[in-house]
Write an enzyme that holds these catalytic residues in place. Structure first.
Site, short mmCIF file in Angstrom:
data_model
loop_
_atom_site.label_atom_id
_atom_site.label_comp_id
_atom_site.label_asym_id
_atom_site.label_seq_id
_atom_site.Cartn_x
_atom_site.Cartn_y
_atom_site.Cartn_z
N LYS A 1 -14.39 24.71 -21.27
CA LYS A 1 -13.58 25.34 -20.23
C LYS A 1 -14.41 26.16 -19.24
CE LYS A 1 -8.98 25.48 -22.29
NZ LYS A 1 -9.16 24.41 -23.24
N GLU B 1 -9.92 35.63 -17.73
CA GLU B 1 -9.47 35.36 -16.37
C GLU B 1 -8.14 36.06 -16.11
OE1 GLU B 1 -9.32 31.09 -16.40
OE2 GLU B 1 -7.31 31.01 -17.22
N GLU C 1 -5.59 19.64 -15.10
CA GLU C 1 -4.48 20.57 -15.22
C GLU C 1 -4.66 21.79 -14.31
OE1 GLU C 1 -3.04 21.32 -19.12
OE2 GLU C 1 -3.61 19.35 -19.87
N GLU D 1 -8.23 23.17 -16.56
CA GLU D 1 -9.02 22.34 -17.45
C GLU D 1 -8.83 20.86 -17.14
OE1 GLU D 1 -7.85 22.57 -21.55
OE2 GLU D 1 -5.72 22.32 -21.11
N ASN E 1 -8.69 17.00 -19.26
CA ASN E 1 -8.72 16.21 -20.50
C ASN E 1 -9.34 14.86 -20.17
OD1 ASN E 1 -7.26 18.01 -22.36
ND2 ASN E 1 -5.60 17.73 -20.92
#
Length: 313
Positions: A116, A200, A275, A287, A289
């Site tokens: 991440k 964050e 995403e 992120e 996938n």
């Protein structure tokens, strides 16, 4: 086109891949543990190879067993499905060394986008907005408190190797940051074997939007629209809706162009999902996938595109 593909998975997704291969005229190999000897995916495949006891750590997660099964059956490629070894760069490397194609991106992309912290740095380089925060592993609770005060409360502490809602804690003050740091780190260590956490800004009222992408590995990419997965429980998606009712035509065009640019920039190969959090017309990358997702049929239903077929092609 491949003549034979081994499916390194079980259950519904294994069947999904087997049926796609059948339509393409490709023979399939199923692998199975003792628990799955009579499973439907094993019965539907053209060949089957036994790989071990019921626990996945002793069967479906053993890279050498999968490679051995490929060599034994002459499978030219492996489709990993989702879960298990689908995002393990070591798996892609092992297959490449054996001269077997991994149906997915290369190890470099799997590593970069699976972390991440690193994926956010890559997104920033490609001109994609990310959630404001500290894109480095936090050293200790004191540093976490210091960064949280700089970013501004509330904040989210997240595992760098995380997924599935694990290793995440929301904090509204210094005390909650200290507690959240310890808990997120501990959960990250036990769930992912990696205790790195970062921090964050917590977006209070976002929509969770994910974009389905396909890249050809040659610097070209397309997207197939978005899925809105804002309805969640404990950071787990409950319902997906496509297209998103929150996006305007202009917003959809903007995010689509941004995503295509980012995917093309990293030379991504195969299908993937990026995403974002969306709030008040702004998108923040969270992120990527690097695999087929569980919810891929939602996109297939609204576009008519067979994503598994496109992966193989």
């Amino acid at each position: 086109m491949f003549k034979k593909i081994l499916v390194a998975n079980r259950g519904e997704i294994a069947l999904r891949v087997i049926f796609a291969c059948r339509e393409l005229g490709i023979k399939t190999v199923a692998v199975y543990s003792e628990a799955d000897a009579d499973a439907l995916h094993v019965r539907e495949a053209d060949e089957k190879v036994f790989i071990g006891p019921p626990p996945s750590a002793q069967s479906y997660l053993l890279i050498d067993k999968i490679v051995e099964a490929c060599k034994k059956t002459g499978a030219q490629a492996v489709h990993p499905g989702y879960g298990f070894l689908s995002e393990k760069q070591e798996f892609q490397k092992a297959l490449a060394e054996a001269g077997i194609v991994f149906i997915g991106p290369d190890a470099r992309a799997i590593h970069a986008m699976g972390d991440k912290i690193e994926s956010k740095k890559l997104a920033q380089k490609a001109g994609v907005s990310t959630v404001p925060g500290w894109l480095h592993a936090l050293k200790n609770a004191d540093e976490a408190v210091k960064i949280a005060n700089q970013v501004g409360y509330p904040v989210m502490i997240k595992a760098s190797a995380g997924g599935g809602g694990k290793g995440m804690r929301i904090a509204h003050n210094d005390a909650e940051v200290r507690d959240g740091f310890a808990r997120a780190r501990s959960e990250a260590k036990s769930s992912f074997g990696d205790d790195r956490v970062f921090l964050e800004k917590f977006i209070v009222n976002p929509r969770h939007i994910e974009i389905q992408v396909l890249g050809d590995g040659q610097g070209r990419a397309i997207h197939l629209g978005e899925r809105d997965c804002s309805l969640q429980r404990r950071h787990q998606k409950v319902l997906e809706e496509a297209p998103s009712p929150a996006l305007s035509a202009e917003g959809r065009k903007k995010i689509g162009e941004t995503v295509n640019k980012a995917i093309a920039a990293i030379g991504y190969l195969g299908v993937g999902t990026i995403e974002f959090l969306w709030e008040d017309g702004e998108f923040f990358f969270i992120e990527m996938n690097t695999r087929l997702q569980v919810e891929h049929p939602v996109t297939e239903m609204i576009t008519g595109v067979d994503l598994v077929r496109e992966q193989i092609r």
